[in-house]
Structures are given as structure tokens and as C-alpha cells.
Design an enzyme around this catalytic site. Sequence first.
Site, PDB file in Angstrom:
ATOM      1  N   HIS A 121     -35.515 -13.475 -34.039  1.00 43.68           N
ATOM      2  CA  HIS A 121     -35.805 -14.186 -32.786  1.00 43.68           C
ATOM      3  C   HIS A 121     -36.124 -13.262 -31.600  1.00 43.68           C
ATOM      4  O   HIS A 121     -37.224 -13.278 -31.057  1.00 43.68           O
ATOM      5  CB  HIS A 121     -34.601 -15.049 -32.376  1.00 43.68           C
TER       6      HIS A 121
HETATM    7  O1  RIB Z   1     -30.951 -19.136 -31.541  1.00 38.50           O
HETATM    8  C1  RIB Z   1     -31.229 -17.751 -31.648  1.00 38.50           C
HETATM    9  C2  RIB Z   1     -30.701 -17.031 -30.455  1.00 38.50           C
HETATM   10  O2  RIB Z   1     -29.289 -17.189 -30.381  1.00 38.50           O
HETATM   11  C3  RIB Z   1     -30.931 -15.509 -30.533  1.00 38.50           C
HETATM   12  O3  RIB Z   1     -31.062 -14.995 -29.232  1.00 38.50           O
HETATM   13  C4  RIB Z   1     -29.662 -15.019 -31.150  1.00 38.50           C
HETATM   14  O4  RIB Z   1     -29.354 -13.659 -30.782  1.00 38.50           O
HETATM   15  C5  RIB Z   1     -28.652 -15.936 -30.521  1.00 38.50           C
HETATM   16  O5  RIB Z   1     -28.334 -15.421 -29.217  1.00 38.50           O
END
Ligand code: RIB
Length: 313
Positions: free
Chosen positions: A243
Amino acid sequence: MADRQKIIIDTDPGQDDAVAILLALASPELDVLGITAVAGNVPLKLTEKNARKICELAGKPETKVFAGAIRPLARTLVTAEEVHGQTGLNGPDLPEPKMKLQEQYAVDFIVETLMKEDAHTVTLCPLGPLTDIALALIREPKIAKRIKQIVLMGGGFFEGGNVTPSAEFNIYVDPQAADVVLHSGVPIVMMPLDVTHKALTKATRVEKFRKLGTRVGIATAQMLEFFERFDEQKYGSDGGPLHDPCVIAYLLKPELFSGRECNVAVETGSELTMGMTVIDWWGVTKRPKNALVMRDIDHDGFFDLLVERLGRL
Ligand code: RIB
Ligand code: CA
């Protein structure tokens, strides 16, 4: 080289946050003015320590790391040890950091920096819950007209949620903060699950990091192998979605991404859909288009960039 982009990374490391920080610190196009830690994946005392561990892993102990919000604006903190492990950075065995945490409160650092730097020259890169960003906007509303852009990882629509059926973790943890940011009028680029779920770590990709043979390459492979197992079990995929590095990759190679300007609103009332980001992708409302929402990524190009840059550390 063109002027370096001045950025502040707000983060809740988290293995994917860690890779985003490594990418930023490896990239000469970016001037990381500071890293501000927020409570999210794990509590603040761990996210700030993890941020310092990653700066030392990158060989950049001079990076300024600040501690920010210890909890969301209104709701009780929800963490994600089931994904990131008890330390938040399970996988590699990284040493306790020697570099010091900055004394200044992260929210004050964000406000002070934005008031000191020329207007429209600093980009905020939130990779966790938006609590620090919202607090800064509330503490000094003048910054809203000085922030160049906010490039954030959070939300989802076509992909649904990852912590509830309808909400993505960062927004779910602090929906009130997300509401403040989405109404701020600051230019926003949003990396929702709809795009990050197309950036899977796949075994062949993890191997490329390991084959770098460096401390950073091996540690990154170890982080990804730990991090991906949760999503592999949940989605039956080969690898997990990487992500947060999408935020930094966008600053370096925006052409890797495509999306469209949309209105984005967040649910802050119903417990059933709390934290859901309602993305008006088809423009059926008259609500203002407050975010550039990304939905596609050149994922091969994304991982090529990551391996090349992390190979420099
Ligand atoms: O949903 C994914 C996000 O939530 C990313 O930033 C991961 O590190 C968590 O913080
Ligand atoms: Ca994160």
C-alpha cells in the site's frame, strides 16, 4: 536536477510504511524535511521507534523523527498487530535505534514547517490514520492554503474495505480526521485499496529484493514475507498489497498511476459503515471534486522502481 520536492511523511510503521520510507530516503528527488509518527498499526511508542529503526537501516540517522498523536481524534485506537506483528515491524531483526526522537511534538513541527517554508512547496505524505494532519489543520487553519498537496494512502470503494467490509484501516481508525482533511480544500491525491490491491508483493518480486544482497534488500524481503502472509490467507493471492510505497512512487513517477478527480466523502455516523470512503467515481452527485483518486497502476514499473531505488541504500 529540478528542485527537490520537500515532503513530510506521516506514518504508522508497519512494514509497508517502512518500504515507503526507504524509497523516499533513497530518492534524491525528495527532500524529507521530517518523519512524523502517528498511532495506527501499533501504538505510538512503537511507530515512532520503528520509524527511527528504518531511518538507521537506510543509513540516514540524521533524519528528523517526531512523535505525534497517541490516539484518534474521537474514537478509541484500533491497531493491527495481526497484520504487522507485535512490534509492528516483524520480519527482520532490526537493532534498537540509537538516533534520538525529536523533542518537538509532530503536529507543531508540521505547522511550523508549513508556516516557515514558502507556500505551496511542501507535500504531506500521510501513510496511516490522518490524526496528525487533522490536528495540524485545526491548530493552524492558515496551513490549508500553504500545503502544496496531500498524497495519502487510504480509503477504498470498488474494492470495499480491509478492516470492515466497507472501510479501509487508515480511514477506519480515525474517520473524523479523514473528514477534516477531505473538507480542508487542500489538493489531495488518494491511493485507495482500489489501486494498492493491484501492487502485490508476489514471491518473484520479494526475491528481487533479497537478491540485492544488501542489509536493506534482505530486511525488505523479510518484512514483505511477514507482511504478505495475512492478505495471502485472506484473499488467496500470491503476495500482499504494498500500500504505502504507492504514495512515494507517485511523487517520483506519477505516470505509473491513473485515476480521476472525484468527490470523496467519509462515513462518521453509522457504525455499520464507519470510515467508509464514498467515492463518487461516476460523478452522480454535485459534491465538489476534492481528490484525485487513483485506480490503476503499472505494477511492474512500480516494483522495478522500488528495487532500483532500494538497491542504492
Ligand atoms: O489499509 C492499509 C493501510 O493501513 C496501510 O497504510 C497500512 O500500513 C496500514 O496503516
Ligand atoms: Ca501505514
